[in-house]
Motif scaffolding. Structure first.
Motif, PDB file in Angstrom:
ATOM      1  N   GLU A  69     -44.017  23.395  -7.723  1.00 47.15           N
ATOM      2  CA  GLU A  69     -45.049  22.829  -6.849  1.00 47.15           C
ATOM      3  C   GLU A  69     -46.179  22.205  -7.670  1.00 47.15           C
ATOM      4  OE1 GLU A  69     -44.671  25.917  -3.048  1.00 47.15           O
ATOM      5  OE2 GLU A  69     -46.042  26.326  -4.711  1.00 47.15           O
ATOM      6  N   ASP A  70     -46.600  22.931  -8.687  1.00 44.74           N
ATOM      7  CA  ASP A  70     -47.688  22.436  -9.527  1.00 44.74           C
ATOM      8  C   ASP A  70     -47.297  21.130 -10.228  1.00 44.74           C
ATOM      9  OD1 ASP A  70     -50.371  22.934 -10.694  1.00 44.74           O
ATOM     10  OD2 ASP A  70     -49.261  23.048 -12.570  1.00 44.74           O
ATOM     11  N   ALA A  71     -46.071  21.085 -10.739  1.00 48.11           N
ATOM     12  CA  ALA A  71     -45.605  19.888 -11.439  1.00 48.11           C
ATOM     13  C   ALA A  71     -45.535  18.692 -10.497  1.00 48.11           C
ATOM     14  CB  ALA A  71     -44.240  20.149 -12.067  1.00 48.11           C
ATOM     15  N   ILE A  72     -44.998  18.915  -9.310  1.00 46.07           N
ATOM     16  CA  ILE A  72     -44.853  17.828  -8.335  1.00 46.07           C
ATOM     17  C   ILE A  72     -46.212  17.305  -7.884  1.00 46.07           C
ATOM     18  CG2 ILE A  72     -44.111  17.281  -5.979  1.00 46.07           C
ATOM     19  CD1 ILE A  72     -41.732  19.218  -6.468  1.00 46.07           C
ATOM     20  N   LEU A  73     -47.111  18.235  -7.534  1.00 40.55           N
ATOM     21  CA  LEU A  73     -48.421  17.823  -7.035  1.00 40.55           C
ATOM     22  C   LEU A  73     -49.274  17.171  -8.123  1.00 40.55           C
ATOM     23  CD1 LEU A  73     -49.150  20.911  -4.772  1.00 40.55           C
ATOM     24  CD2 LEU A  73     -48.739  18.565  -4.003  1.00 40.55           C
ATOM     25  N   THR A  74     -49.127  17.653  -9.357  1.00 40.31           N
ATOM     26  CA  THR A  74     -49.856  17.045 -10.471  1.00 40.31           C
ATOM     27  C   THR A  74     -49.459  15.584 -10.645  1.00 40.31           C
ATOM     28  OG1 THR A  74     -50.090  19.150 -11.645  1.00 40.31           O
ATOM     29  CG2 THR A  74     -50.286  17.145 -12.960  1.00 40.31           C
ATOM     30  N   GLU A  75     -48.175  15.311 -10.524  1.00 39.97           N
ATOM     31  CA  GLU A  75     -47.703  13.938 -10.657  1.00 39.97           C
ATOM     32  C   GLU A  75     -48.018  13.120  -9.412  1.00 39.97           C
ATOM     33  OE1 GLU A  75     -46.530  12.568 -13.386  1.00 39.97           O
ATOM     34  OE2 GLU A  75     -46.828  14.502 -14.394  1.00 39.97           O
ATOM     35  N   ALA A  76     -47.881  13.733  -8.254  1.00 38.00           N
ATOM     36  CA  ALA A  76     -48.107  13.005  -6.996  1.00 38.00           C
ATOM     37  C   ALA A  76     -49.544  12.527  -6.866  1.00 38.00           C
ATOM     38  CB  ALA A  76     -47.732  13.886  -5.814  1.00 38.00           C
ATOM     39  N   SER A  92     -43.195  11.657  -2.784  1.00 42.41           N
ATOM     40  CA  SER A  92     -41.857  11.342  -3.283  1.00 42.41           C
ATOM     41  C   SER A  92     -41.919  10.828  -4.717  1.00 42.41           C
ATOM     42  CB  SER A  92     -41.186  10.298  -2.385  1.00 42.41           C
ATOM     43  OG  SER A  92     -41.025  10.787  -1.077  1.00 42.41           O
ATOM     44  N   SER A  93     -42.930  10.030  -5.014  1.00 40.70           N
ATOM     45  CA  SER A  93     -43.097   9.528  -6.376  1.00 40.70           C
ATOM     46  C   SER A  93     -43.393  10.674  -7.331  1.00 40.70           C
ATOM     47  CB  SER A  93     -44.235   8.500  -6.425  1.00 40.70           C
ATOM     48  OG  SER A  93     -43.951   7.386  -5.599  1.00 40.70           O
ATOM     49  N   GLY A  94     -44.186  11.640  -6.867  1.00 38.00           N
ATOM     50  CA  GLY A  94     -44.487  12.803  -7.683  1.00 38.00           C
ATOM     51  C   GLY A  94     -43.263  13.639  -7.967  1.00 38.00           C
ATOM     52  N   VAL A  95     -42.399  13.776  -6.972  1.00 37.61           N
ATOM     53  CA  VAL A  95     -41.156  14.529  -7.144  1.00 37.61           C
ATOM     54  C   VAL A  95     -40.301  13.885  -8.230  1.00 37.61           C
ATOM     55  CG1 VAL A  95     -38.952  15.117  -6.044  1.00 37.61           C
ATOM     56  CG2 VAL A  95     -41.106  15.486  -4.813  1.00 37.61           C
ATOM     57  N   PRO A 114     -35.068  16.440  -8.023  1.00 34.65           N
ATOM     58  CA  PRO A 114     -34.366  15.610  -7.031  1.00 34.65           C
ATOM     59  C   PRO A 114     -35.231  15.397  -5.800  1.00 34.65           C
ATOM     60  CG  PRO A 114     -33.469  17.843  -7.082  1.00 34.65           C
ATOM     61  CD  PRO A 114     -34.390  17.736  -8.247  1.00 34.65           C
ATOM     62  N   ASP A 115     -34.954  14.326  -5.072  1.00 34.86           N
ATOM     63  CA  ASP A 115     -35.771  13.966  -3.915  1.00 34.86           C
ATOM     64  C   ASP A 115     -35.893  15.098  -2.896  1.00 34.86           C
ATOM     65  OD1 ASP A 115     -36.162  11.529  -5.043  1.00 34.86           O
ATOM     66  OD2 ASP A 115     -34.718  10.458  -3.792  1.00 34.86           O
ATOM     67  N   VAL A 116     -34.851  15.907  -2.757  1.00 32.58           N
ATOM     68  CA  VAL A 116     -34.859  16.981  -1.773  1.00 32.58           C
ATOM     69  C   VAL A 116     -35.929  18.023  -2.098  1.00 32.58           C
ATOM     70  CG1 VAL A 116     -33.183  18.459  -2.963  1.00 32.58           C
ATOM     71  CG2 VAL A 116     -33.353  18.525  -0.446  1.00 32.58           C
ATOM     72  N   SER A 117     -36.433  18.009  -3.326  1.00 28.63           N
ATOM     73  CA  SER A 117     -37.436  18.996  -3.739  1.00 28.63           C
ATOM     74  C   SER A 117     -38.751  18.835  -2.996  1.00 28.63           C
ATOM     75  CB  SER A 117     -37.688  18.897  -5.247  1.00 28.63           C
ATOM     76  OG  SER A 117     -36.511  19.160  -5.977  1.00 28.63           O
ATOM     77  N   ALA A 118     -38.937  17.725  -2.307  1.00 29.53           N
ATOM     78  CA  ALA A 118     -40.149  17.555  -1.506  1.00 29.53           C
ATOM     79  C   ALA A 118     -40.248  18.636  -0.437  1.00 29.53           C
ATOM     80  CB  ALA A 118     -40.170  16.174  -0.858  1.00 29.53           C
ATOM     81  N   ASN A 119     -39.094  19.232  -0.096  1.00 36.50           N
ATOM     82  CA  ASN A 119     -39.076  20.306   0.899  1.00 36.50           C
ATOM     83  C   ASN A 119     -39.760  21.569   0.388  1.00 36.50           C
ATOM     84  OD1 ASN A 119     -37.645  18.714   2.743  1.00 36.50           O
ATOM     85  ND2 ASN A 119     -35.662  19.334   1.885  1.00 36.50           N
ATOM     86  N   LEU A 120     -40.042  21.618  -0.907  1.00 41.64           N
ATOM     87  CA  LEU A 120     -40.767  22.762  -1.454  1.00 41.64           C
ATOM     88  C   LEU A 120     -42.199  22.806  -0.940  1.00 41.64           C
ATOM     89  CD1 LEU A 120     -39.606  22.583  -5.202  1.00 41.64           C
ATOM     90  CD2 LEU A 120     -38.917  24.287  -3.494  1.00 41.64           C
ATOM     91  N   LEU A 121     -42.642  21.696  -0.359  1.00 43.88           N
ATOM     92  CA  LEU A 121     -44.000  21.597   0.167  1.00 43.88           C
ATOM     93  C   LEU A 121     -43.925  21.434   1.682  1.00 43.88           C
ATOM     94  CD1 LEU A 121     -45.253  19.078  -2.533  1.00 43.88           C
ATOM     95  CD2 LEU A 121     -45.670  21.551  -2.500  1.00 43.88           C
ATOM     96  N   PRO A 122     -43.768  22.532   2.413  1.00 41.10           N
ATOM     97  CA  PRO A 122     -43.578  22.439   3.864  1.00 41.10           C
ATOM     98  C   PRO A 122     -44.754  21.823   4.610  1.00 41.10           C
ATOM     99  CG  PRO A 122     -44.004  24.708   3.194  1.00 41.10           C
ATOM    100  CD  PRO A 122     -43.778  23.922   1.937  1.00 41.10           C
ATOM    101  N   ASP A 123     -45.955  21.857   4.003  1.00 36.41           N
ATOM    102  CA  ASP A 123     -47.119  21.249   4.660  1.00 36.41           C
ATOM    103  C   ASP A 123     -47.232  19.758   4.380  1.00 36.41           C
ATOM    104  OD1 ASP A 123     -48.034  23.553   5.916  1.00 36.41           O
ATOM    105  OD2 ASP A 123     -49.137  24.214   4.141  1.00 36.41           O
ATOM    106  N   TYR A 156     -54.412  20.198  -2.716  1.00 35.08           N
ATOM    107  CA  TYR A 156     -54.308  20.316  -4.163  1.00 35.08           C
ATOM    108  C   TYR A 156     -55.476  19.605  -4.850  1.00 35.08           C
ATOM    109  CZ  TYR A 156     -52.065  20.463  -8.785  1.00 35.08           C
ATOM    110  OH  TYR A 156     -51.788  20.703 -10.111  1.00 35.08           O
ATOM    111  N   HIS A 157     -55.827  18.449  -4.323  1.00 32.98           N
ATOM    112  CA  HIS A 157     -56.984  17.734  -4.866  1.00 32.98           C
ATOM    113  C   HIS A 157     -58.252  18.563  -4.677  1.00 32.98           C
ATOM    114  CE1 HIS A 157     -59.802  14.488  -5.758  1.00 32.98           C
ATOM    115  NE2 HIS A 157     -60.413  14.784  -4.623  1.00 32.98           N
ATOM    116  N   LEU A 158     -58.438  19.131  -3.498  1.00 30.52           N
ATOM    117  CA  LEU A 158     -59.633  19.924  -3.224  1.00 30.52           C
ATOM    118  C   LEU A 158     -59.720  21.131  -4.147  1.00 30.52           C
ATOM    119  CD1 LEU A 158     -59.616  19.909   0.691  1.00 30.52           C
ATOM    120  CD2 LEU A 158     -61.020  18.504  -0.827  1.00 30.52           C
TER     121      LEU A 158
END
Length: 251
Positions: free
Chosen positions: A45-52, A67-70, A76-85, A93-95
């Motif tokens: 989650e941290d890696a994806i959100l940091t890039e996103a 999706s770009s962050g993933v 893989p693109d399906v990893s976006a499901n790790l962030l249900p919100d 994450y920004h806040l």
């Protein structure tokens, strides 16, 4: 994301009984306790959100940025499901990261004089606002997401954590009811100033700074009384939604 534990002043309400009449007497005792300031993120989650978050200036707080962050994080693109919100996770994450960044740049100084607390509150608040400059042109999108009924409680909670953080770093040592009113007051001031900032076109957001100073001055040192938490949350939530709608943001 590393976990940071810090001391805070909080009030606990205790009911005591006199031995003579056995009638309740309300006593407020303030004490220092520790709590976790940040939500727990898995490494993925941290890696994806940091890039996103890097894509927000271009794509906004959208699924495209997620999706770009993933992809940039190597998942893989399906990893976006790790962030249900969904995109709310990106906004939050920004806040969270910007709130925690305040401590790194403004560590607590135990020798802070009480007379300087308001000045430090002002400077820390302005510092936090300026941290959003790279994405401020996208922030109305974020505000629309934050104001959605299903996210409003979490949004207001994060706002209260920011207010608490600023007062703590400023050296506020209140041990009475003003502990609550000052934090609630700053939360309201910050929310209105942030909304103003999304429309500010002045050099280096000078008009936002002036707006903040007027609000802080009008709050008489952040001691303006604010009602109960539930009432305050309702007023602020509806005010934010109305303000965004008046500016053409669809909610």
């Amino acid at each position: 994301m590393p976990t940071r534990i810090m001391s805070r002043h909080r009030a606990l309400t205790q009911v005591h009984y006199t031995t003579a009449r056995q009638t309740p007497r309300l006593n407020r005792s303030y004490h220092s306790y520790e709590y976790d300031l940040s939500p727990s993120y898995t490494p993925a989650e941290d890696a994806i959100l940091t890039e996103a978050i890097k894509h927000v200036p271009t794509y906004g707080f959208t699924t495209t940025a997620l999706s770009s962050g993933v992809r940039d994080a190597g998942y893989p693109d399906v990893s976006a499901n790790l962030l249900p919100d969904g995109v709310f996770s990106l906004v939050k994450y920004h806040l969270v990261t910007q709130r925690l960044a305040l401590n790194k740049s403004a560590p607590v100084d135990p020798s802070t004089e009480s007379s300087n607390v308001l000045d430090r509150v002002r400077n820390l608040t302005l510092q936090r606002l300026h941290a959003s400059k790279p994405i401020i042109h996208r922030w109305q999108e974020a505000l629309a997401i934050l104001a959605m009924p299903k996210h409003l409680a979490d949004s207001l909670h994060e706002l209260s954590l920011l207010s608490d953080e600023i007062h703590f770093l400023a050296g506020d040592k209140s041990v009475d009811s003003s502990w609550y009113t000052k934090r609630a007051g700053l939360s309201a001031i910050y929310a209105s100033t942030e909304l103003f900032m999304t429309q500010d076109k002045s050099p280096n957001f000078k008009e936002t700074e002036e707006f903040l100073d007027r609000r802080l001055g009008g709050a008489q040192g952040l001691r303006t009384f604010v009602g109960g938490a539930a009432q305050w949350a309702s007023v602020q939530g509806m005010g934010l939604i109305s303000g965004l709608r008046s500016k053409g943001v669809r909610i």
